[in-house]
Design an enzyme around this catalytic site. Structure first.
Site, mmCIF file in Angstrom:
data_model
loop_
_atom_site.group_PDB
_atom_site.id
_atom_site.type_symbol
_atom_site.label_atom_id
_atom_site.label_comp_id
_atom_site.label_asym_id
_atom_site.label_seq_id
_atom_site.Cartn_x
_atom_site.Cartn_y
_atom_site.Cartn_z
ATOM 1 N N ASN A 113 0.870 -1.175 0.000
ATOM 2 C CA ASN A 113 0.000 0.000 0.000
ATOM 3 C C ASN A 113 0.902 1.219 0.000
ATOM 4 O OD1 ASN A 113 -1.810 2.076 0.521
ATOM 5 N ND2 ASN A 113 -2.926 0.957 2.100
ATOM 6 N N ARG A 148 -2.478 -1.491 -3.768
ATOM 7 C CA ARG A 148 -3.352 -0.335 -3.902
ATOM 8 C C ARG A 148 -2.831 0.494 -5.070
ATOM 9 N NH1 ARG A 148 -2.527 5.077 -1.137
ATOM 10 N NH2 ARG A 148 -4.399 6.275 -1.611
ATOM 11 N N HIS A 153 -9.566 7.225 -2.570
ATOM 12 C CA HIS A 153 -9.709 6.624 -1.238
ATOM 13 C C HIS A 153 -10.864 5.619 -1.197
ATOM 14 C CE1 HIS A 153 -7.702 10.430 0.604
ATOM 15 N NE2 HIS A 153 -6.803 9.474 0.429
ATOM 16 N N ARG A 193 -1.795 19.611 0.392
ATOM 17 C CA ARG A 193 -2.562 19.876 -0.830
ATOM 18 C C ARG A 193 -3.645 20.910 -0.538
ATOM 19 N NH1 ARG A 193 -3.902 13.767 -2.557
ATOM 20 N NH2 ARG A 193 -2.575 13.164 -0.826
ATOM 21 N N ASP A 195 1.603 18.319 9.188
ATOM 22 C CA ASP A 195 1.187 17.370 10.222
ATOM 23 C C ASP A 195 0.291 18.082 11.230
ATOM 24 O OD1 ASP A 195 1.068 15.684 12.525
ATOM 25 O OD2 ASP A 195 2.918 14.696 11.899
ATOM 26 N N GLU A 225 -7.398 -0.684 5.000
ATOM 27 C CA GLU A 225 -7.216 -0.763 3.549
ATOM 28 C C GLU A 225 -6.445 -2.018 3.157
ATOM 29 O OE1 GLU A 225 -6.862 3.540 1.547
ATOM 30 O OE2 GLU A 225 -5.419 3.227 3.145
#
Length: 403
Positions: A7, A98, A186, A247, A289, A390
Site C-alpha cells: 500500500n 493499492r 480513497h 494539498r 502534520d 485498507e
C-alpha cells in the site's frame, strides 16, 4: 493462501502479510503475520523502516536511496533475520497493490498483466504523485518474487457508479468525452468503513445513508447510499475537495489563471505549490502534520490557528454537501490518521451539525476509540470512529481473484 499487500502512499509505504483460508476468512479482519512501514519523510536524507511480527520488532534508519532499493530491503525481512516469517519468496502466493487511479476502464480489481501496467503508467498523467509509486511497487515485487500473481486494487473503483450529475464537470461536454470527469479516490477505505459501520451498528448497509470522512495527509469524503458511493469530494485528481496536509483542495481556478498570467508561474510551479506547499502546511507555515499544528496553537501561534479554522470550515461545508446529496444522514464516520486520532477535529466538525440533533459523547471522543460509536444515545446521527483497514480490504480482493 499467503497474501502480501503493498500500500504505497506519497509519504509512506505500508506492507503486510496475511494467511487466508476458506475457514479463516472473517467478515472484517484477520491477524497479520508480518507488517512493515517505510516513512520516506522521517528526516532529511534518512528513511525509517519499522517491521513487526508476532514475535519480533525491527526498527532501522536507512540512508536515503532509490525507493525500489528500500522496498527490496523491506521485503527481504520476510525471510531473513529476527522478523523471518517465511522460508523463501516462493512461499508467497499472491500480492495485492493499492493503485490510486484506474481511470474509466478499471472499475474493479484485476490481475496485473503487461497491459494493466501500461494502463497504470498512462494514467499517471491524472495521478502523477501516486500511480508511478504504485508501479514501482509492482516492478519491485516482480524483481524479488518473479512470476508471483499480482492484483491491482483501484482506489477509484468504489466511485465507478457515481451518477452523471456528480461526475460531469460544468465545462464543455467534449472534455467529459475525453475522460475529464470526477473519478474519486480513497475508495478502498470508504468501502471498508461503510461495511464496518454496518457491522458495528448491526444494521443492513443497504438501509444506511453514510458520510465517510477519510482524513489523513490526503483527505476526502464519500456519500454512501445502498452500499454505493453517490458523491465524493476528490475528483479528476486527488487534489480536489478538502484542505489537506500539503494539498490545497478546491480553489478558485481564476487564481491559477492569475498566477500564470501575472506572476509568470509555470505548470510545474503550480503543481508544486498546490500539491506540496499548500493546505495546512501552506497556511500555517508550520507543518503538514496536524499534530504539529495543534502544538503550535497551544503556543498561541495565530497562523496555525487560522490553518486549523480553515480546515474545519471546509470540512463542515463538505460534510453538509455530502448529506445534501444523500437527502439526509444516518451515520457519520471518521477514519484515517487524523480522523482516528484527533478528538479536536472530530469535536469541531460535529459541532457544526448540532442543529440537526447530532451529539457526541465528549468522554468517548477524547479517548480516541477505534471501531466505536462516540455519539450520545439520543443523537439523531450515529458518529463512528473506525480504524480503516485498507490493507485487509486489498488482501480480500486479491484472495477472491486468485483463489
Amino acid at each position: 493462501m499467503k497474501i502480501l499487500v503493498l500500500n504505497a502512499g506519497s509519504s509512506s509505504q505500508k506492507s503486510c502479510l496475511y494467511e487466508i483460508t476458506e475457514d479463516t476468512l472473517p467478515d472484517h479482519f484477520l491477524q497479520l503475520i508480518w507488517e512493515a512501514k517505510v516513512d520516506w519523510t522521517h528526516q532529511q536524507n534518512v528513511v525509517e523502516l519499522k517491521v513487526k511480527t508476532q514475535g519480533a520488532i525491527l526498527k532501522e534508519e536507512l540512508e536515503a536511496m532509490e525507493r525500489s532499493s528500500i522496498i527490496t530491503h523491506m521485503l527481504n525481512t520476510l525471510w531473513n533475520g529476527e522478523t523471518q516469517v517465511i522460508e523463501k519468496p516462493s512461499d508467497v502466493d499472491g500480492v495485492g497493490h493499492r493503485v490510486v487511479h484506474g481511470g474509466e476502464k478499471y472499475r474493479q480489481s484485476v490481475q496485473i498483466t503487461p497491459e494493466v501496467k501500461d494502463a497504470i503508467a498512462e494514467l499517471s498523467i491524472f495521478a502523477p504523485i501516486h500511480n508511478p509509486i504504485n508501479l514501482e511497487g509492482i516492478e519491485a515485487i516482480a524483481t524479488v518474487f518473479g512470476e508471483v500473481p499480482q492484483v491491482a486494487v483501484f482506489d477509484t473503483a468504489f466511485h465507478a457508479q457515481l451518477p452523471l450529475a456528480a461526475t460531469v464537470y460544468p465545462i464543455p461536454y467534449q472534455w467529459f468525452e475525453k475522460g475529464i470527469r470526477r473519478y474519486g479516490f480513497h475508495g478502498i477505505s470508504h468501502r471498508y468503513c461503510a461495511d464496518r459501520a454496518a457491522q458495528i451498528l448491526e444494521r443492513d448497509l443497504q438501509e444506511l445513508r453514510l458520510v465517510t470522512c477519510h482524513l489523513g495527509n490526503g483527505c476526502s469524503l464519500a456519500a454512501i447510499q445502498n452500499g454505493h458511493s453517490i458523491d465524493t469530494t476528490m475528483g479528476f485528481t486527488p487534489l480536489e475537495g478538502l484542505m489537506m496536509g500539503s494539498r490545497s483542495g478546491s480553489v478558485d481556478p481564476g487564481i491559477l489563471i492569475h498566477l500564470l498570467r501575472q506572476e509568470g508561474f509555470s505548470a510545474d510551479q503550480l503543481d508544486e505549490m498546490l500539491n506540496k506547499s499548500s493546505g495546512l502546511k501552506g497556511v500555517s507555515g508550520v507543518s503538514a502534520d496536524l499534530r504539529q499544528i495543534l502544538a503550535a496553537i497551544s503556543e498561541n501561534n495565530a497562523q496555525a490557528k487560522l490553518a486549523f479554522d480553515v480546515y474545519i470550515h471546509r470540512l463542515r461545508a463538505q460534510i453538509g454537501a455530502m448529506a445534501a446529496s444523500l437527502k439526509g444522514l444516518d451515520v457519520l464516520v471518521f477514519t484515517a490518521g487524523v480522523g482516528e486520532n484527533s478528538p479536536e477535529v472530530r469535536a469541531a466538525a460535529c459541532e457544526g451539525f448540532e442543529f440537526l440533533g447530532l451529539r457526541i459523547d465528549p468522554e468517548k471522543n477524547a479517548n480516541s476509540p477505534k471501531d466505536q460509536d462516540i455519539s450520545m444515545p439520543d443523537s439523531t446521527i450515529r458518529v463512528l470512529v473506525i480504524q480503516t483497514q485498507e490493507d485487509w480490504a486489498i488482501a480480500q480482493e486479491c484472495w477472491q481473484i486468485l483463489r
